[in-house]
Design an enzyme around this catalytic site. Structure first.
Site, PDB file in Angstrom:
ATOM      1  N   SER A  68     -17.049  -2.871  -9.056  1.00 15.87           N
ATOM      2  CA  SER A  68     -18.116  -2.123  -8.409  1.00 15.87           C
ATOM      3  C   SER A  68     -19.406  -2.260  -9.191  1.00 15.87           C
ATOM      4  CB  SER A  68     -17.701  -0.649  -8.368  1.00 15.87           C
ATOM      5  OG  SER A  68     -18.790   0.163  -8.024  1.00 15.87           O
ATOM      6  N   ASN A 108      -3.885   5.613 -11.883  1.00 14.72           N
ATOM      7  CA  ASN A 108      -3.838   4.762 -10.694  1.00 14.72           C
ATOM      8  C   ASN A 108      -4.589   3.445 -10.912  1.00 14.72           C
ATOM      9  OD1 ASN A 108      -3.543   3.914  -7.990  1.00 14.72           O
ATOM     10  ND2 ASN A 108      -3.610   6.017  -7.304  1.00 14.72           N
ATOM     11  N   ASP A 115       0.867  -1.187   0.000  1.00 16.06           N
ATOM     12  CA  ASP A 115       0.000   0.000   0.000  1.00 16.06           C
ATOM     13  C   ASP A 115       0.899   1.231   0.000  1.00 16.06           C
ATOM     14  OD1 ASP A 115      -1.976   2.079   0.891  1.00 16.06           O
ATOM     15  OD2 ASP A 115      -3.246   0.346   1.288  1.00 16.06           O
ATOM     16  N   TYR A 118     -14.274   7.446 -12.576  1.00 13.36           N
ATOM     17  CA  TYR A 118     -14.060   6.342 -11.629  1.00 13.36           C
ATOM     18  C   TYR A 118     -14.741   5.068 -12.148  1.00 13.36           C
ATOM     19  CZ  TYR A 118     -14.935   3.202  -7.734  1.00 13.36           C
ATOM     20  OH  TYR A 118     -15.041   2.071  -6.956  1.00 13.36           O
ATOM     21  N   LYS A 163     -13.127   1.353 -13.568  1.00 11.97           N
ATOM     22  CA  LYS A 163     -13.465  -0.004 -13.106  1.00 11.97           C
ATOM     23  C   LYS A 163     -13.882  -0.866 -14.296  1.00 11.97           C
ATOM     24  CE  LYS A 163     -12.577   0.278  -8.862  1.00 11.97           C
ATOM     25  NZ  LYS A 163     -11.574  -0.550  -8.243  1.00 11.97           N
ATOM     26  N   ARG A 213     -30.467   1.585  -1.979  1.00 12.19           N
ATOM     27  CA  ARG A 213     -29.196   0.921  -2.281  1.00 12.19           C
ATOM     28  C   ARG A 213     -29.093  -0.396  -1.531  1.00 12.19           C
ATOM     29  NH1 ARG A 213     -29.497   4.588  -5.194  1.00 12.19           N
ATOM     30  NH2 ARG A 213     -27.967   6.186  -5.767  1.00 12.19           N
TER      31      ARG A 213
HETATM   32  P1  NAD Z   1      -9.642   2.747   0.392  1.00  8.90           P
HETATM   33  O1  NAD Z   1      -9.260   4.028  -0.252  1.00  8.90           O
HETATM   34  O2  NAD Z   1      -9.975   2.754   1.841  1.00  8.90           O
HETATM   35  O3  NAD Z   1      -8.501   1.657   0.141  1.00  8.90           O
HETATM   36  C1  NAD Z   1      -7.677   1.661  -0.997  1.00  8.90           C
HETATM   37  C2  NAD Z   1      -6.244   1.496  -0.541  1.00  8.90           C
HETATM   38  O4  NAD Z   1      -5.392   1.473  -1.696  1.00  8.90           O
HETATM   39  C3  NAD Z   1      -5.766   2.647   0.338  1.00  8.90           C
HETATM   40  O5  NAD Z   1      -5.152   2.131   1.495  1.00  8.90           O
HETATM   41  C4  NAD Z   1      -4.758   3.394  -0.536  1.00  8.90           C
HETATM   42  O6  NAD Z   1      -3.732   3.982   0.234  1.00  8.90           O
HETATM   43  C5  NAD Z   1      -4.261   2.282  -1.445  1.00  8.90           C
HETATM   44  N1  NAD Z   1      -3.782   2.718  -2.776  1.00  8.90           N
HETATM   45  C6  NAD Z   1      -4.398   3.515  -3.659  1.00  8.90           C
HETATM   46  N2  NAD Z   1      -3.651   3.660  -4.778  1.00  8.90           N
HETATM   47  C7  NAD Z   1      -2.519   2.914  -4.582  1.00  8.90           C
HETATM   48  C8  NAD Z   1      -1.371   2.653  -5.364  1.00  8.90           C
HETATM   49  N3  NAD Z   1      -1.223   3.187  -6.585  1.00  8.90           N
HETATM   50  N4  NAD Z   1      -0.417   1.843  -4.862  1.00  8.90           N
HETATM   51  C9  NAD Z   1      -0.560   1.287  -3.624  1.00  8.90           C
HETATM   52  N5  NAD Z   1      -1.616   1.513  -2.835  1.00  8.90           N
HETATM   53  C10 NAD Z   1      -2.592   2.317  -3.313  1.00  8.90           C
HETATM   54  O7  NAD Z   1     -10.866   2.130  -0.467  1.00  8.90           O
HETATM   55  P2  NAD Z   1     -11.823   0.919  -0.132  1.00  8.90           P
HETATM   56  O8  NAD Z   1     -13.164   1.462   0.180  1.00  8.90           O
HETATM   57  O9  NAD Z   1     -11.187  -0.003   0.814  1.00  8.90           O
HETATM   58  O10 NAD Z   1     -11.932   0.261  -1.572  1.00  8.90           O
HETATM   59  C11 NAD Z   1     -11.066  -0.782  -1.980  1.00  8.90           C
HETATM   60  C12 NAD Z   1     -11.353  -1.105  -3.437  1.00  8.90           C
HETATM   61  O11 NAD Z   1     -12.715  -1.451  -3.584  1.00  8.90           O
HETATM   62  C13 NAD Z   1     -11.097   0.057  -4.395  1.00  8.90           C
HETATM   63  O12 NAD Z   1     -10.526  -0.451  -5.588  1.00  8.90           O
HETATM   64  C14 NAD Z   1     -12.479   0.591  -4.664  1.00  8.90           C
HETATM   65  O13 NAD Z   1     -12.585   1.220  -5.913  1.00  8.90           O
HETATM   66  C15 NAD Z   1     -13.313  -0.679  -4.621  1.00  8.90           C
HETATM   67  N6  NAD Z   1     -14.705  -0.423  -4.283  1.00  8.90           N
HETATM   68  C16 NAD Z   1     -14.994   0.262  -3.132  1.00  8.90           C
HETATM   69  C17 NAD Z   1     -16.312   0.547  -2.832  1.00  8.90           C
HETATM   70  C18 NAD Z   1     -16.659   1.330  -1.595  1.00  8.90           C
HETATM   71  O14 NAD Z   1     -17.767   1.843  -1.501  1.00  8.90           O
HETATM   72  N7  NAD Z   1     -15.791   1.451  -0.609  1.00  8.90           N
HETATM   73  C19 NAD Z   1     -17.345   0.113  -3.703  1.00  8.90           C
HETATM   74  C20 NAD Z   1     -17.009  -0.604  -4.839  1.00  8.90           C
HETATM   75  C21 NAD Z   1     -15.681  -0.866  -5.124  1.00  8.90           C
HETATM   76  C1  UD1 Z   2     -21.440   5.679  -4.531  1.00  6.33           C
HETATM   77  C2  UD1 Z   2     -20.637   5.962  -5.765  1.00  6.33           C
HETATM   78  C3  UD1 Z   2     -20.491   4.698  -6.590  1.00  6.33           C
HETATM   79  C4  UD1 Z   2     -19.914   3.563  -5.744  1.00  6.33           C
HETATM   80  C5  UD1 Z   2     -20.845   3.358  -4.544  1.00  6.33           C
HETATM   81  C6  UD1 Z   2     -20.389   2.264  -3.619  1.00  6.33           C
HETATM   82  C7  UD1 Z   2     -21.189   8.311  -6.138  1.00  6.33           C
HETATM   83  C8  UD1 Z   2     -21.925   9.284  -7.013  1.00  6.33           C
HETATM   84  N1  UD1 Z   2     -21.302   7.013  -6.499  1.00  6.33           N
HETATM   85  O1  UD1 Z   2     -22.730   5.382  -4.955  1.00  6.33           O
HETATM   86  O2  UD1 Z   2     -19.658   4.914  -7.696  1.00  6.33           O
HETATM   87  O3  UD1 Z   2     -19.832   2.382  -6.494  1.00  6.33           O
HETATM   88  O4  UD1 Z   2     -20.904   4.585  -3.808  1.00  6.33           O
HETATM   89  O5  UD1 Z   2     -19.450   2.740  -2.736  1.00  6.33           O
HETATM   90  O6  UD1 Z   2     -20.512   8.680  -5.192  1.00  6.33           O
HETATM   91  N2  UD1 Z   2     -26.941  10.243   0.020  1.00  6.33           N
HETATM   92  C9  UD1 Z   2     -27.556  11.292   0.675  1.00  6.33           C
HETATM   93  N3  UD1 Z   2     -26.772  12.182   1.350  1.00  6.33           N
HETATM   94  C10 UD1 Z   2     -25.398  12.073   1.420  1.00  6.33           C
HETATM   95  C11 UD1 Z   2     -24.794  10.992   0.739  1.00  6.33           C
HETATM   96  C12 UD1 Z   2     -25.584  10.095   0.037  1.00  6.33           C
HETATM   97  O7  UD1 Z   2     -28.776  11.424   0.651  1.00  6.33           O
HETATM   98  O8  UD1 Z   2     -24.751  12.923   2.034  1.00  6.33           O
HETATM   99  C13 UD1 Z   2     -27.787   9.261  -0.690  1.00  6.33           C
HETATM  100  C14 UD1 Z   2     -27.516   9.136  -2.174  1.00  6.33           C
HETATM  101  O9  UD1 Z   2     -28.288  10.039  -2.917  1.00  6.33           O
HETATM  102  C15 UD1 Z   2     -27.891   7.664  -2.415  1.00  6.33           C
HETATM  103  C16 UD1 Z   2     -27.535   6.964  -1.111  1.00  6.33           C
HETATM  104  O10 UD1 Z   2     -27.510   7.998  -0.133  1.00  6.33           O
HETATM  105  O11 UD1 Z   2     -29.265   7.540  -2.638  1.00  6.33           O
HETATM  106  C17 UD1 Z   2     -26.204   6.260  -1.122  1.00  6.33           C
HETATM  107  O12 UD1 Z   2     -25.189   7.178  -1.541  1.00  6.33           O
HETATM  108  P1  UD1 Z   2     -23.641   6.804  -1.520  1.00  6.33           P
HETATM  109  O13 UD1 Z   2     -23.278   6.253  -0.208  1.00  6.33           O
HETATM  110  O14 UD1 Z   2     -22.882   7.975  -2.024  1.00  6.33           O
HETATM  111  O15 UD1 Z   2     -23.543   5.575  -2.549  1.00  6.33           O
HETATM  112  P2  UD1 Z   2     -24.008   5.487  -4.089  1.00  6.33           P
HETATM  113  O16 UD1 Z   2     -24.706   6.688  -4.531  1.00  6.33           O
HETATM  114  O17 UD1 Z   2     -24.718   4.191  -4.228  1.00  6.33           O
END
Ligand code: NAD
Ligand code: UD1
Length: 336
Positions: free
Chosen positions: A124, A99, A31, A149, A153, A231
């Site tokens: 995602s 990235n 990381d 973003y 993906k 969601r």
């Molecule tokens: P996060 O930001 O908490 O974790 C990502 C980690 O990757 C961090 O620790 C960051 O320091 C590290 N990182 C980023 N770029 C790097 C690089 N170039 N080299 C080495 N380390 C690097 O995010 P998360 O919520 O834990 O998400 C993890 C993965 O899941 C991501 O790929 C994200 O896109 C995907 N994902 C997350 C969600 C969500 O809602 N959290 C939803 C769908 C998909």
């Molecule tokens: C977000 C990301 C999406 C990602 C997903 C899972 C955006 C636009 N999309 O989607 O790419 O895959 O998270 O991590 O960020 N909401 C409020 N008030 C707030 C925040 C959110 O009302 O302050 C509502 C939103 O309108 C939505 C729901 O809560 O209806 C969930 O929002 P959020 O947590 O941002 O997730 P996604 O929109 O599903």
């Protein structure tokens, strides 16, 4: 089994590392800490009694990755590392493609060089865009993404699928997460977003703990039961377990394996607000606001395929999600 975990210090990666250690797997974390804290390593140790191997570095640095692969007999890779803020990706598309896409290409090349051909990738539900029908199955159309973003993906999914078509001895697993939320039930580990949270649950948690005045509810005129967005919120511990199950079930079998990881239920914004108010024992102040541009009305997963093939199903309720998030946030009001 030794597993290289890129991004293992982040939110989902750290919880997955804890569950991996509990399951007898050996995570080796890489990381660059661009969105996480060194403290996470200590917390993993507190929870498991074991400090995982950690290498500070960037997955785009091929020499660095090569040296990590040379040091250990790695069996598989779980690839979490990436940037994930939708709004920021619109401002900084080059950084996101660099990235997320280039990072994955460098990683895959390094894996091939090291003879490691099993990867589990964090994709995602965003790849489905605005779904025509819910629940969303894995064969629903993908690619109609609405921001850099999401496109990054989708591009990585395409790159890895092409790699599998060319070299079918790889095991490539694309896990499409819905909305990961919650925290380790101990309250020792959780989500620690930097700056103003973009996502609903961390925002609610910061309102509840007094760091922010009130939640803005983005839209109450959607065609949903209470008008707010719906969601599929999946507890991060269920998600973590899903990685281990996937790795064991298909990680050693050549193929392109695609699974939704969601809870298979839809919850509205106001339902989440209520659940949180019950968990913390206080109302969560909110105001109804305009829709957020780019948001969709509803999105939740069909989890049939994961249940059938992997024998995996999320078990934690929205009540547990709220309780565990509150436990983490109240014990760590400023995060790590
Ligand atoms: P996060 O930001 O908490 O974790 C990502 C980690 O990757 C961090 O620790 C960051 O320091 C590290 N990182 C980023 N770029 C790097 C690089 N170039 N080299 C080495 N380390 C690097 O995010 P998360 O919520 O834990 O998400 C993890 C993965 O899941 C991501 O790929 C994200 O896109 C995907 N994902 C997350 C969600 C969500 O809602 N959290 C939803 C769908 C998909
Ligand atoms: C977000 C990301 C999406 C990602 C997903 C899972 C955006 C636009 N999309 O989607 O790419 O895959 O998270 O991590 O960020 N909401 C409020 N008030 C707030 C925040 C959110 O009302 O302050 C509502 C939103 O309108 C939505 C729901 O809560 O209806 C969930 O929002 P959020 O947590 O941002 O997730 P996604 O929109 O599903």
């Amino acid at each position: 089994m030794k597993v290289l975990v890129t991004g293992g210090m982040g939110y989902i990666g750290s919880h997955t590392c804890v569950q991996m250690i509990e399951a007898g797997l050996e995570p080796i974390i890489v990381d660059n800490l661009c969105n996480s804290q060194q403290e996470v390593l200590k917390r993993i140790e507190v929870l498991t009694g074991k400090k995982p191997i950690f290498h500070l570095g960037d997955i785009r640095d091929e020499a660095f990755l090569g040296s990590v692969f040379n040091q250990y007999d790695i069996d598989a890779v779980i690839h979490f590392a990436g940037l994930k803020a939708v709004g920021e990706s619109v401002e900084k598309p080059l950084e996101y493609y660099d990235n997320n896409v280039i990072g994955t290409l460098v990683l895959a090349r390094s894996m091939r060089k090291a003879g490691v051909k099993s990867i589990v990738f964090s994709s995602s539900a965003t790849v489905y865009g605005d779904p025509e029908v819910v629940p969303i199955t894995e064969d629903s159309p993908t690619g109609a993404t609405t921001n850099p973003y999401g496109r990054s993906k989708y591009m990585v999914e395409e790159c890895l699928s092409d790699l599998f078509n060319a070299e079918p001895d790889w095991s490539i697993t694309l896990l499409r997460y819905f909305n990961p939320v919650g925290a380790h039930p101990s309250g020792i580990m959780g989500e620690d977003p930097q700056g103003i949270p973009n996502n609903l649950m961390p925002f609610i948690a910061q309102v509840a703990v007094g760091r922010r005045d009130k939640l803005s509810v983005f839209g109450n005129d959607y065609p949903t039961p209470d008008g707010t967005g719906v969601r599929d919120y999946i507890h991060v511990m269920d998600l973590a377990d899903g990685h281990i199950v996937a790795l064991k079930a298909v990680g050693e079998t050549a193929g392109l394996h695609i699974y939704n990881l969601g809870a298979g239920r839809g919850s509205s914004v106001l339902e989440m607000v209520d659940a949180f108010a019950n968990a913390c024992g206080n109302p969560v102040p909110y105001e109804l606001c305009a829709r957020r541009p780019g948001d969709i009305a509803e999105c939740w997963a069909s989890t049939e395929k994961a249940e059938r093939d992997l024998g995996w199903k999320a078990t934690r309720s929205v009540t547990e999600i709220a309780a565990d998030t509150w436990n983490w946030q109240s014990k760590n009001p400023q995060g790590y």
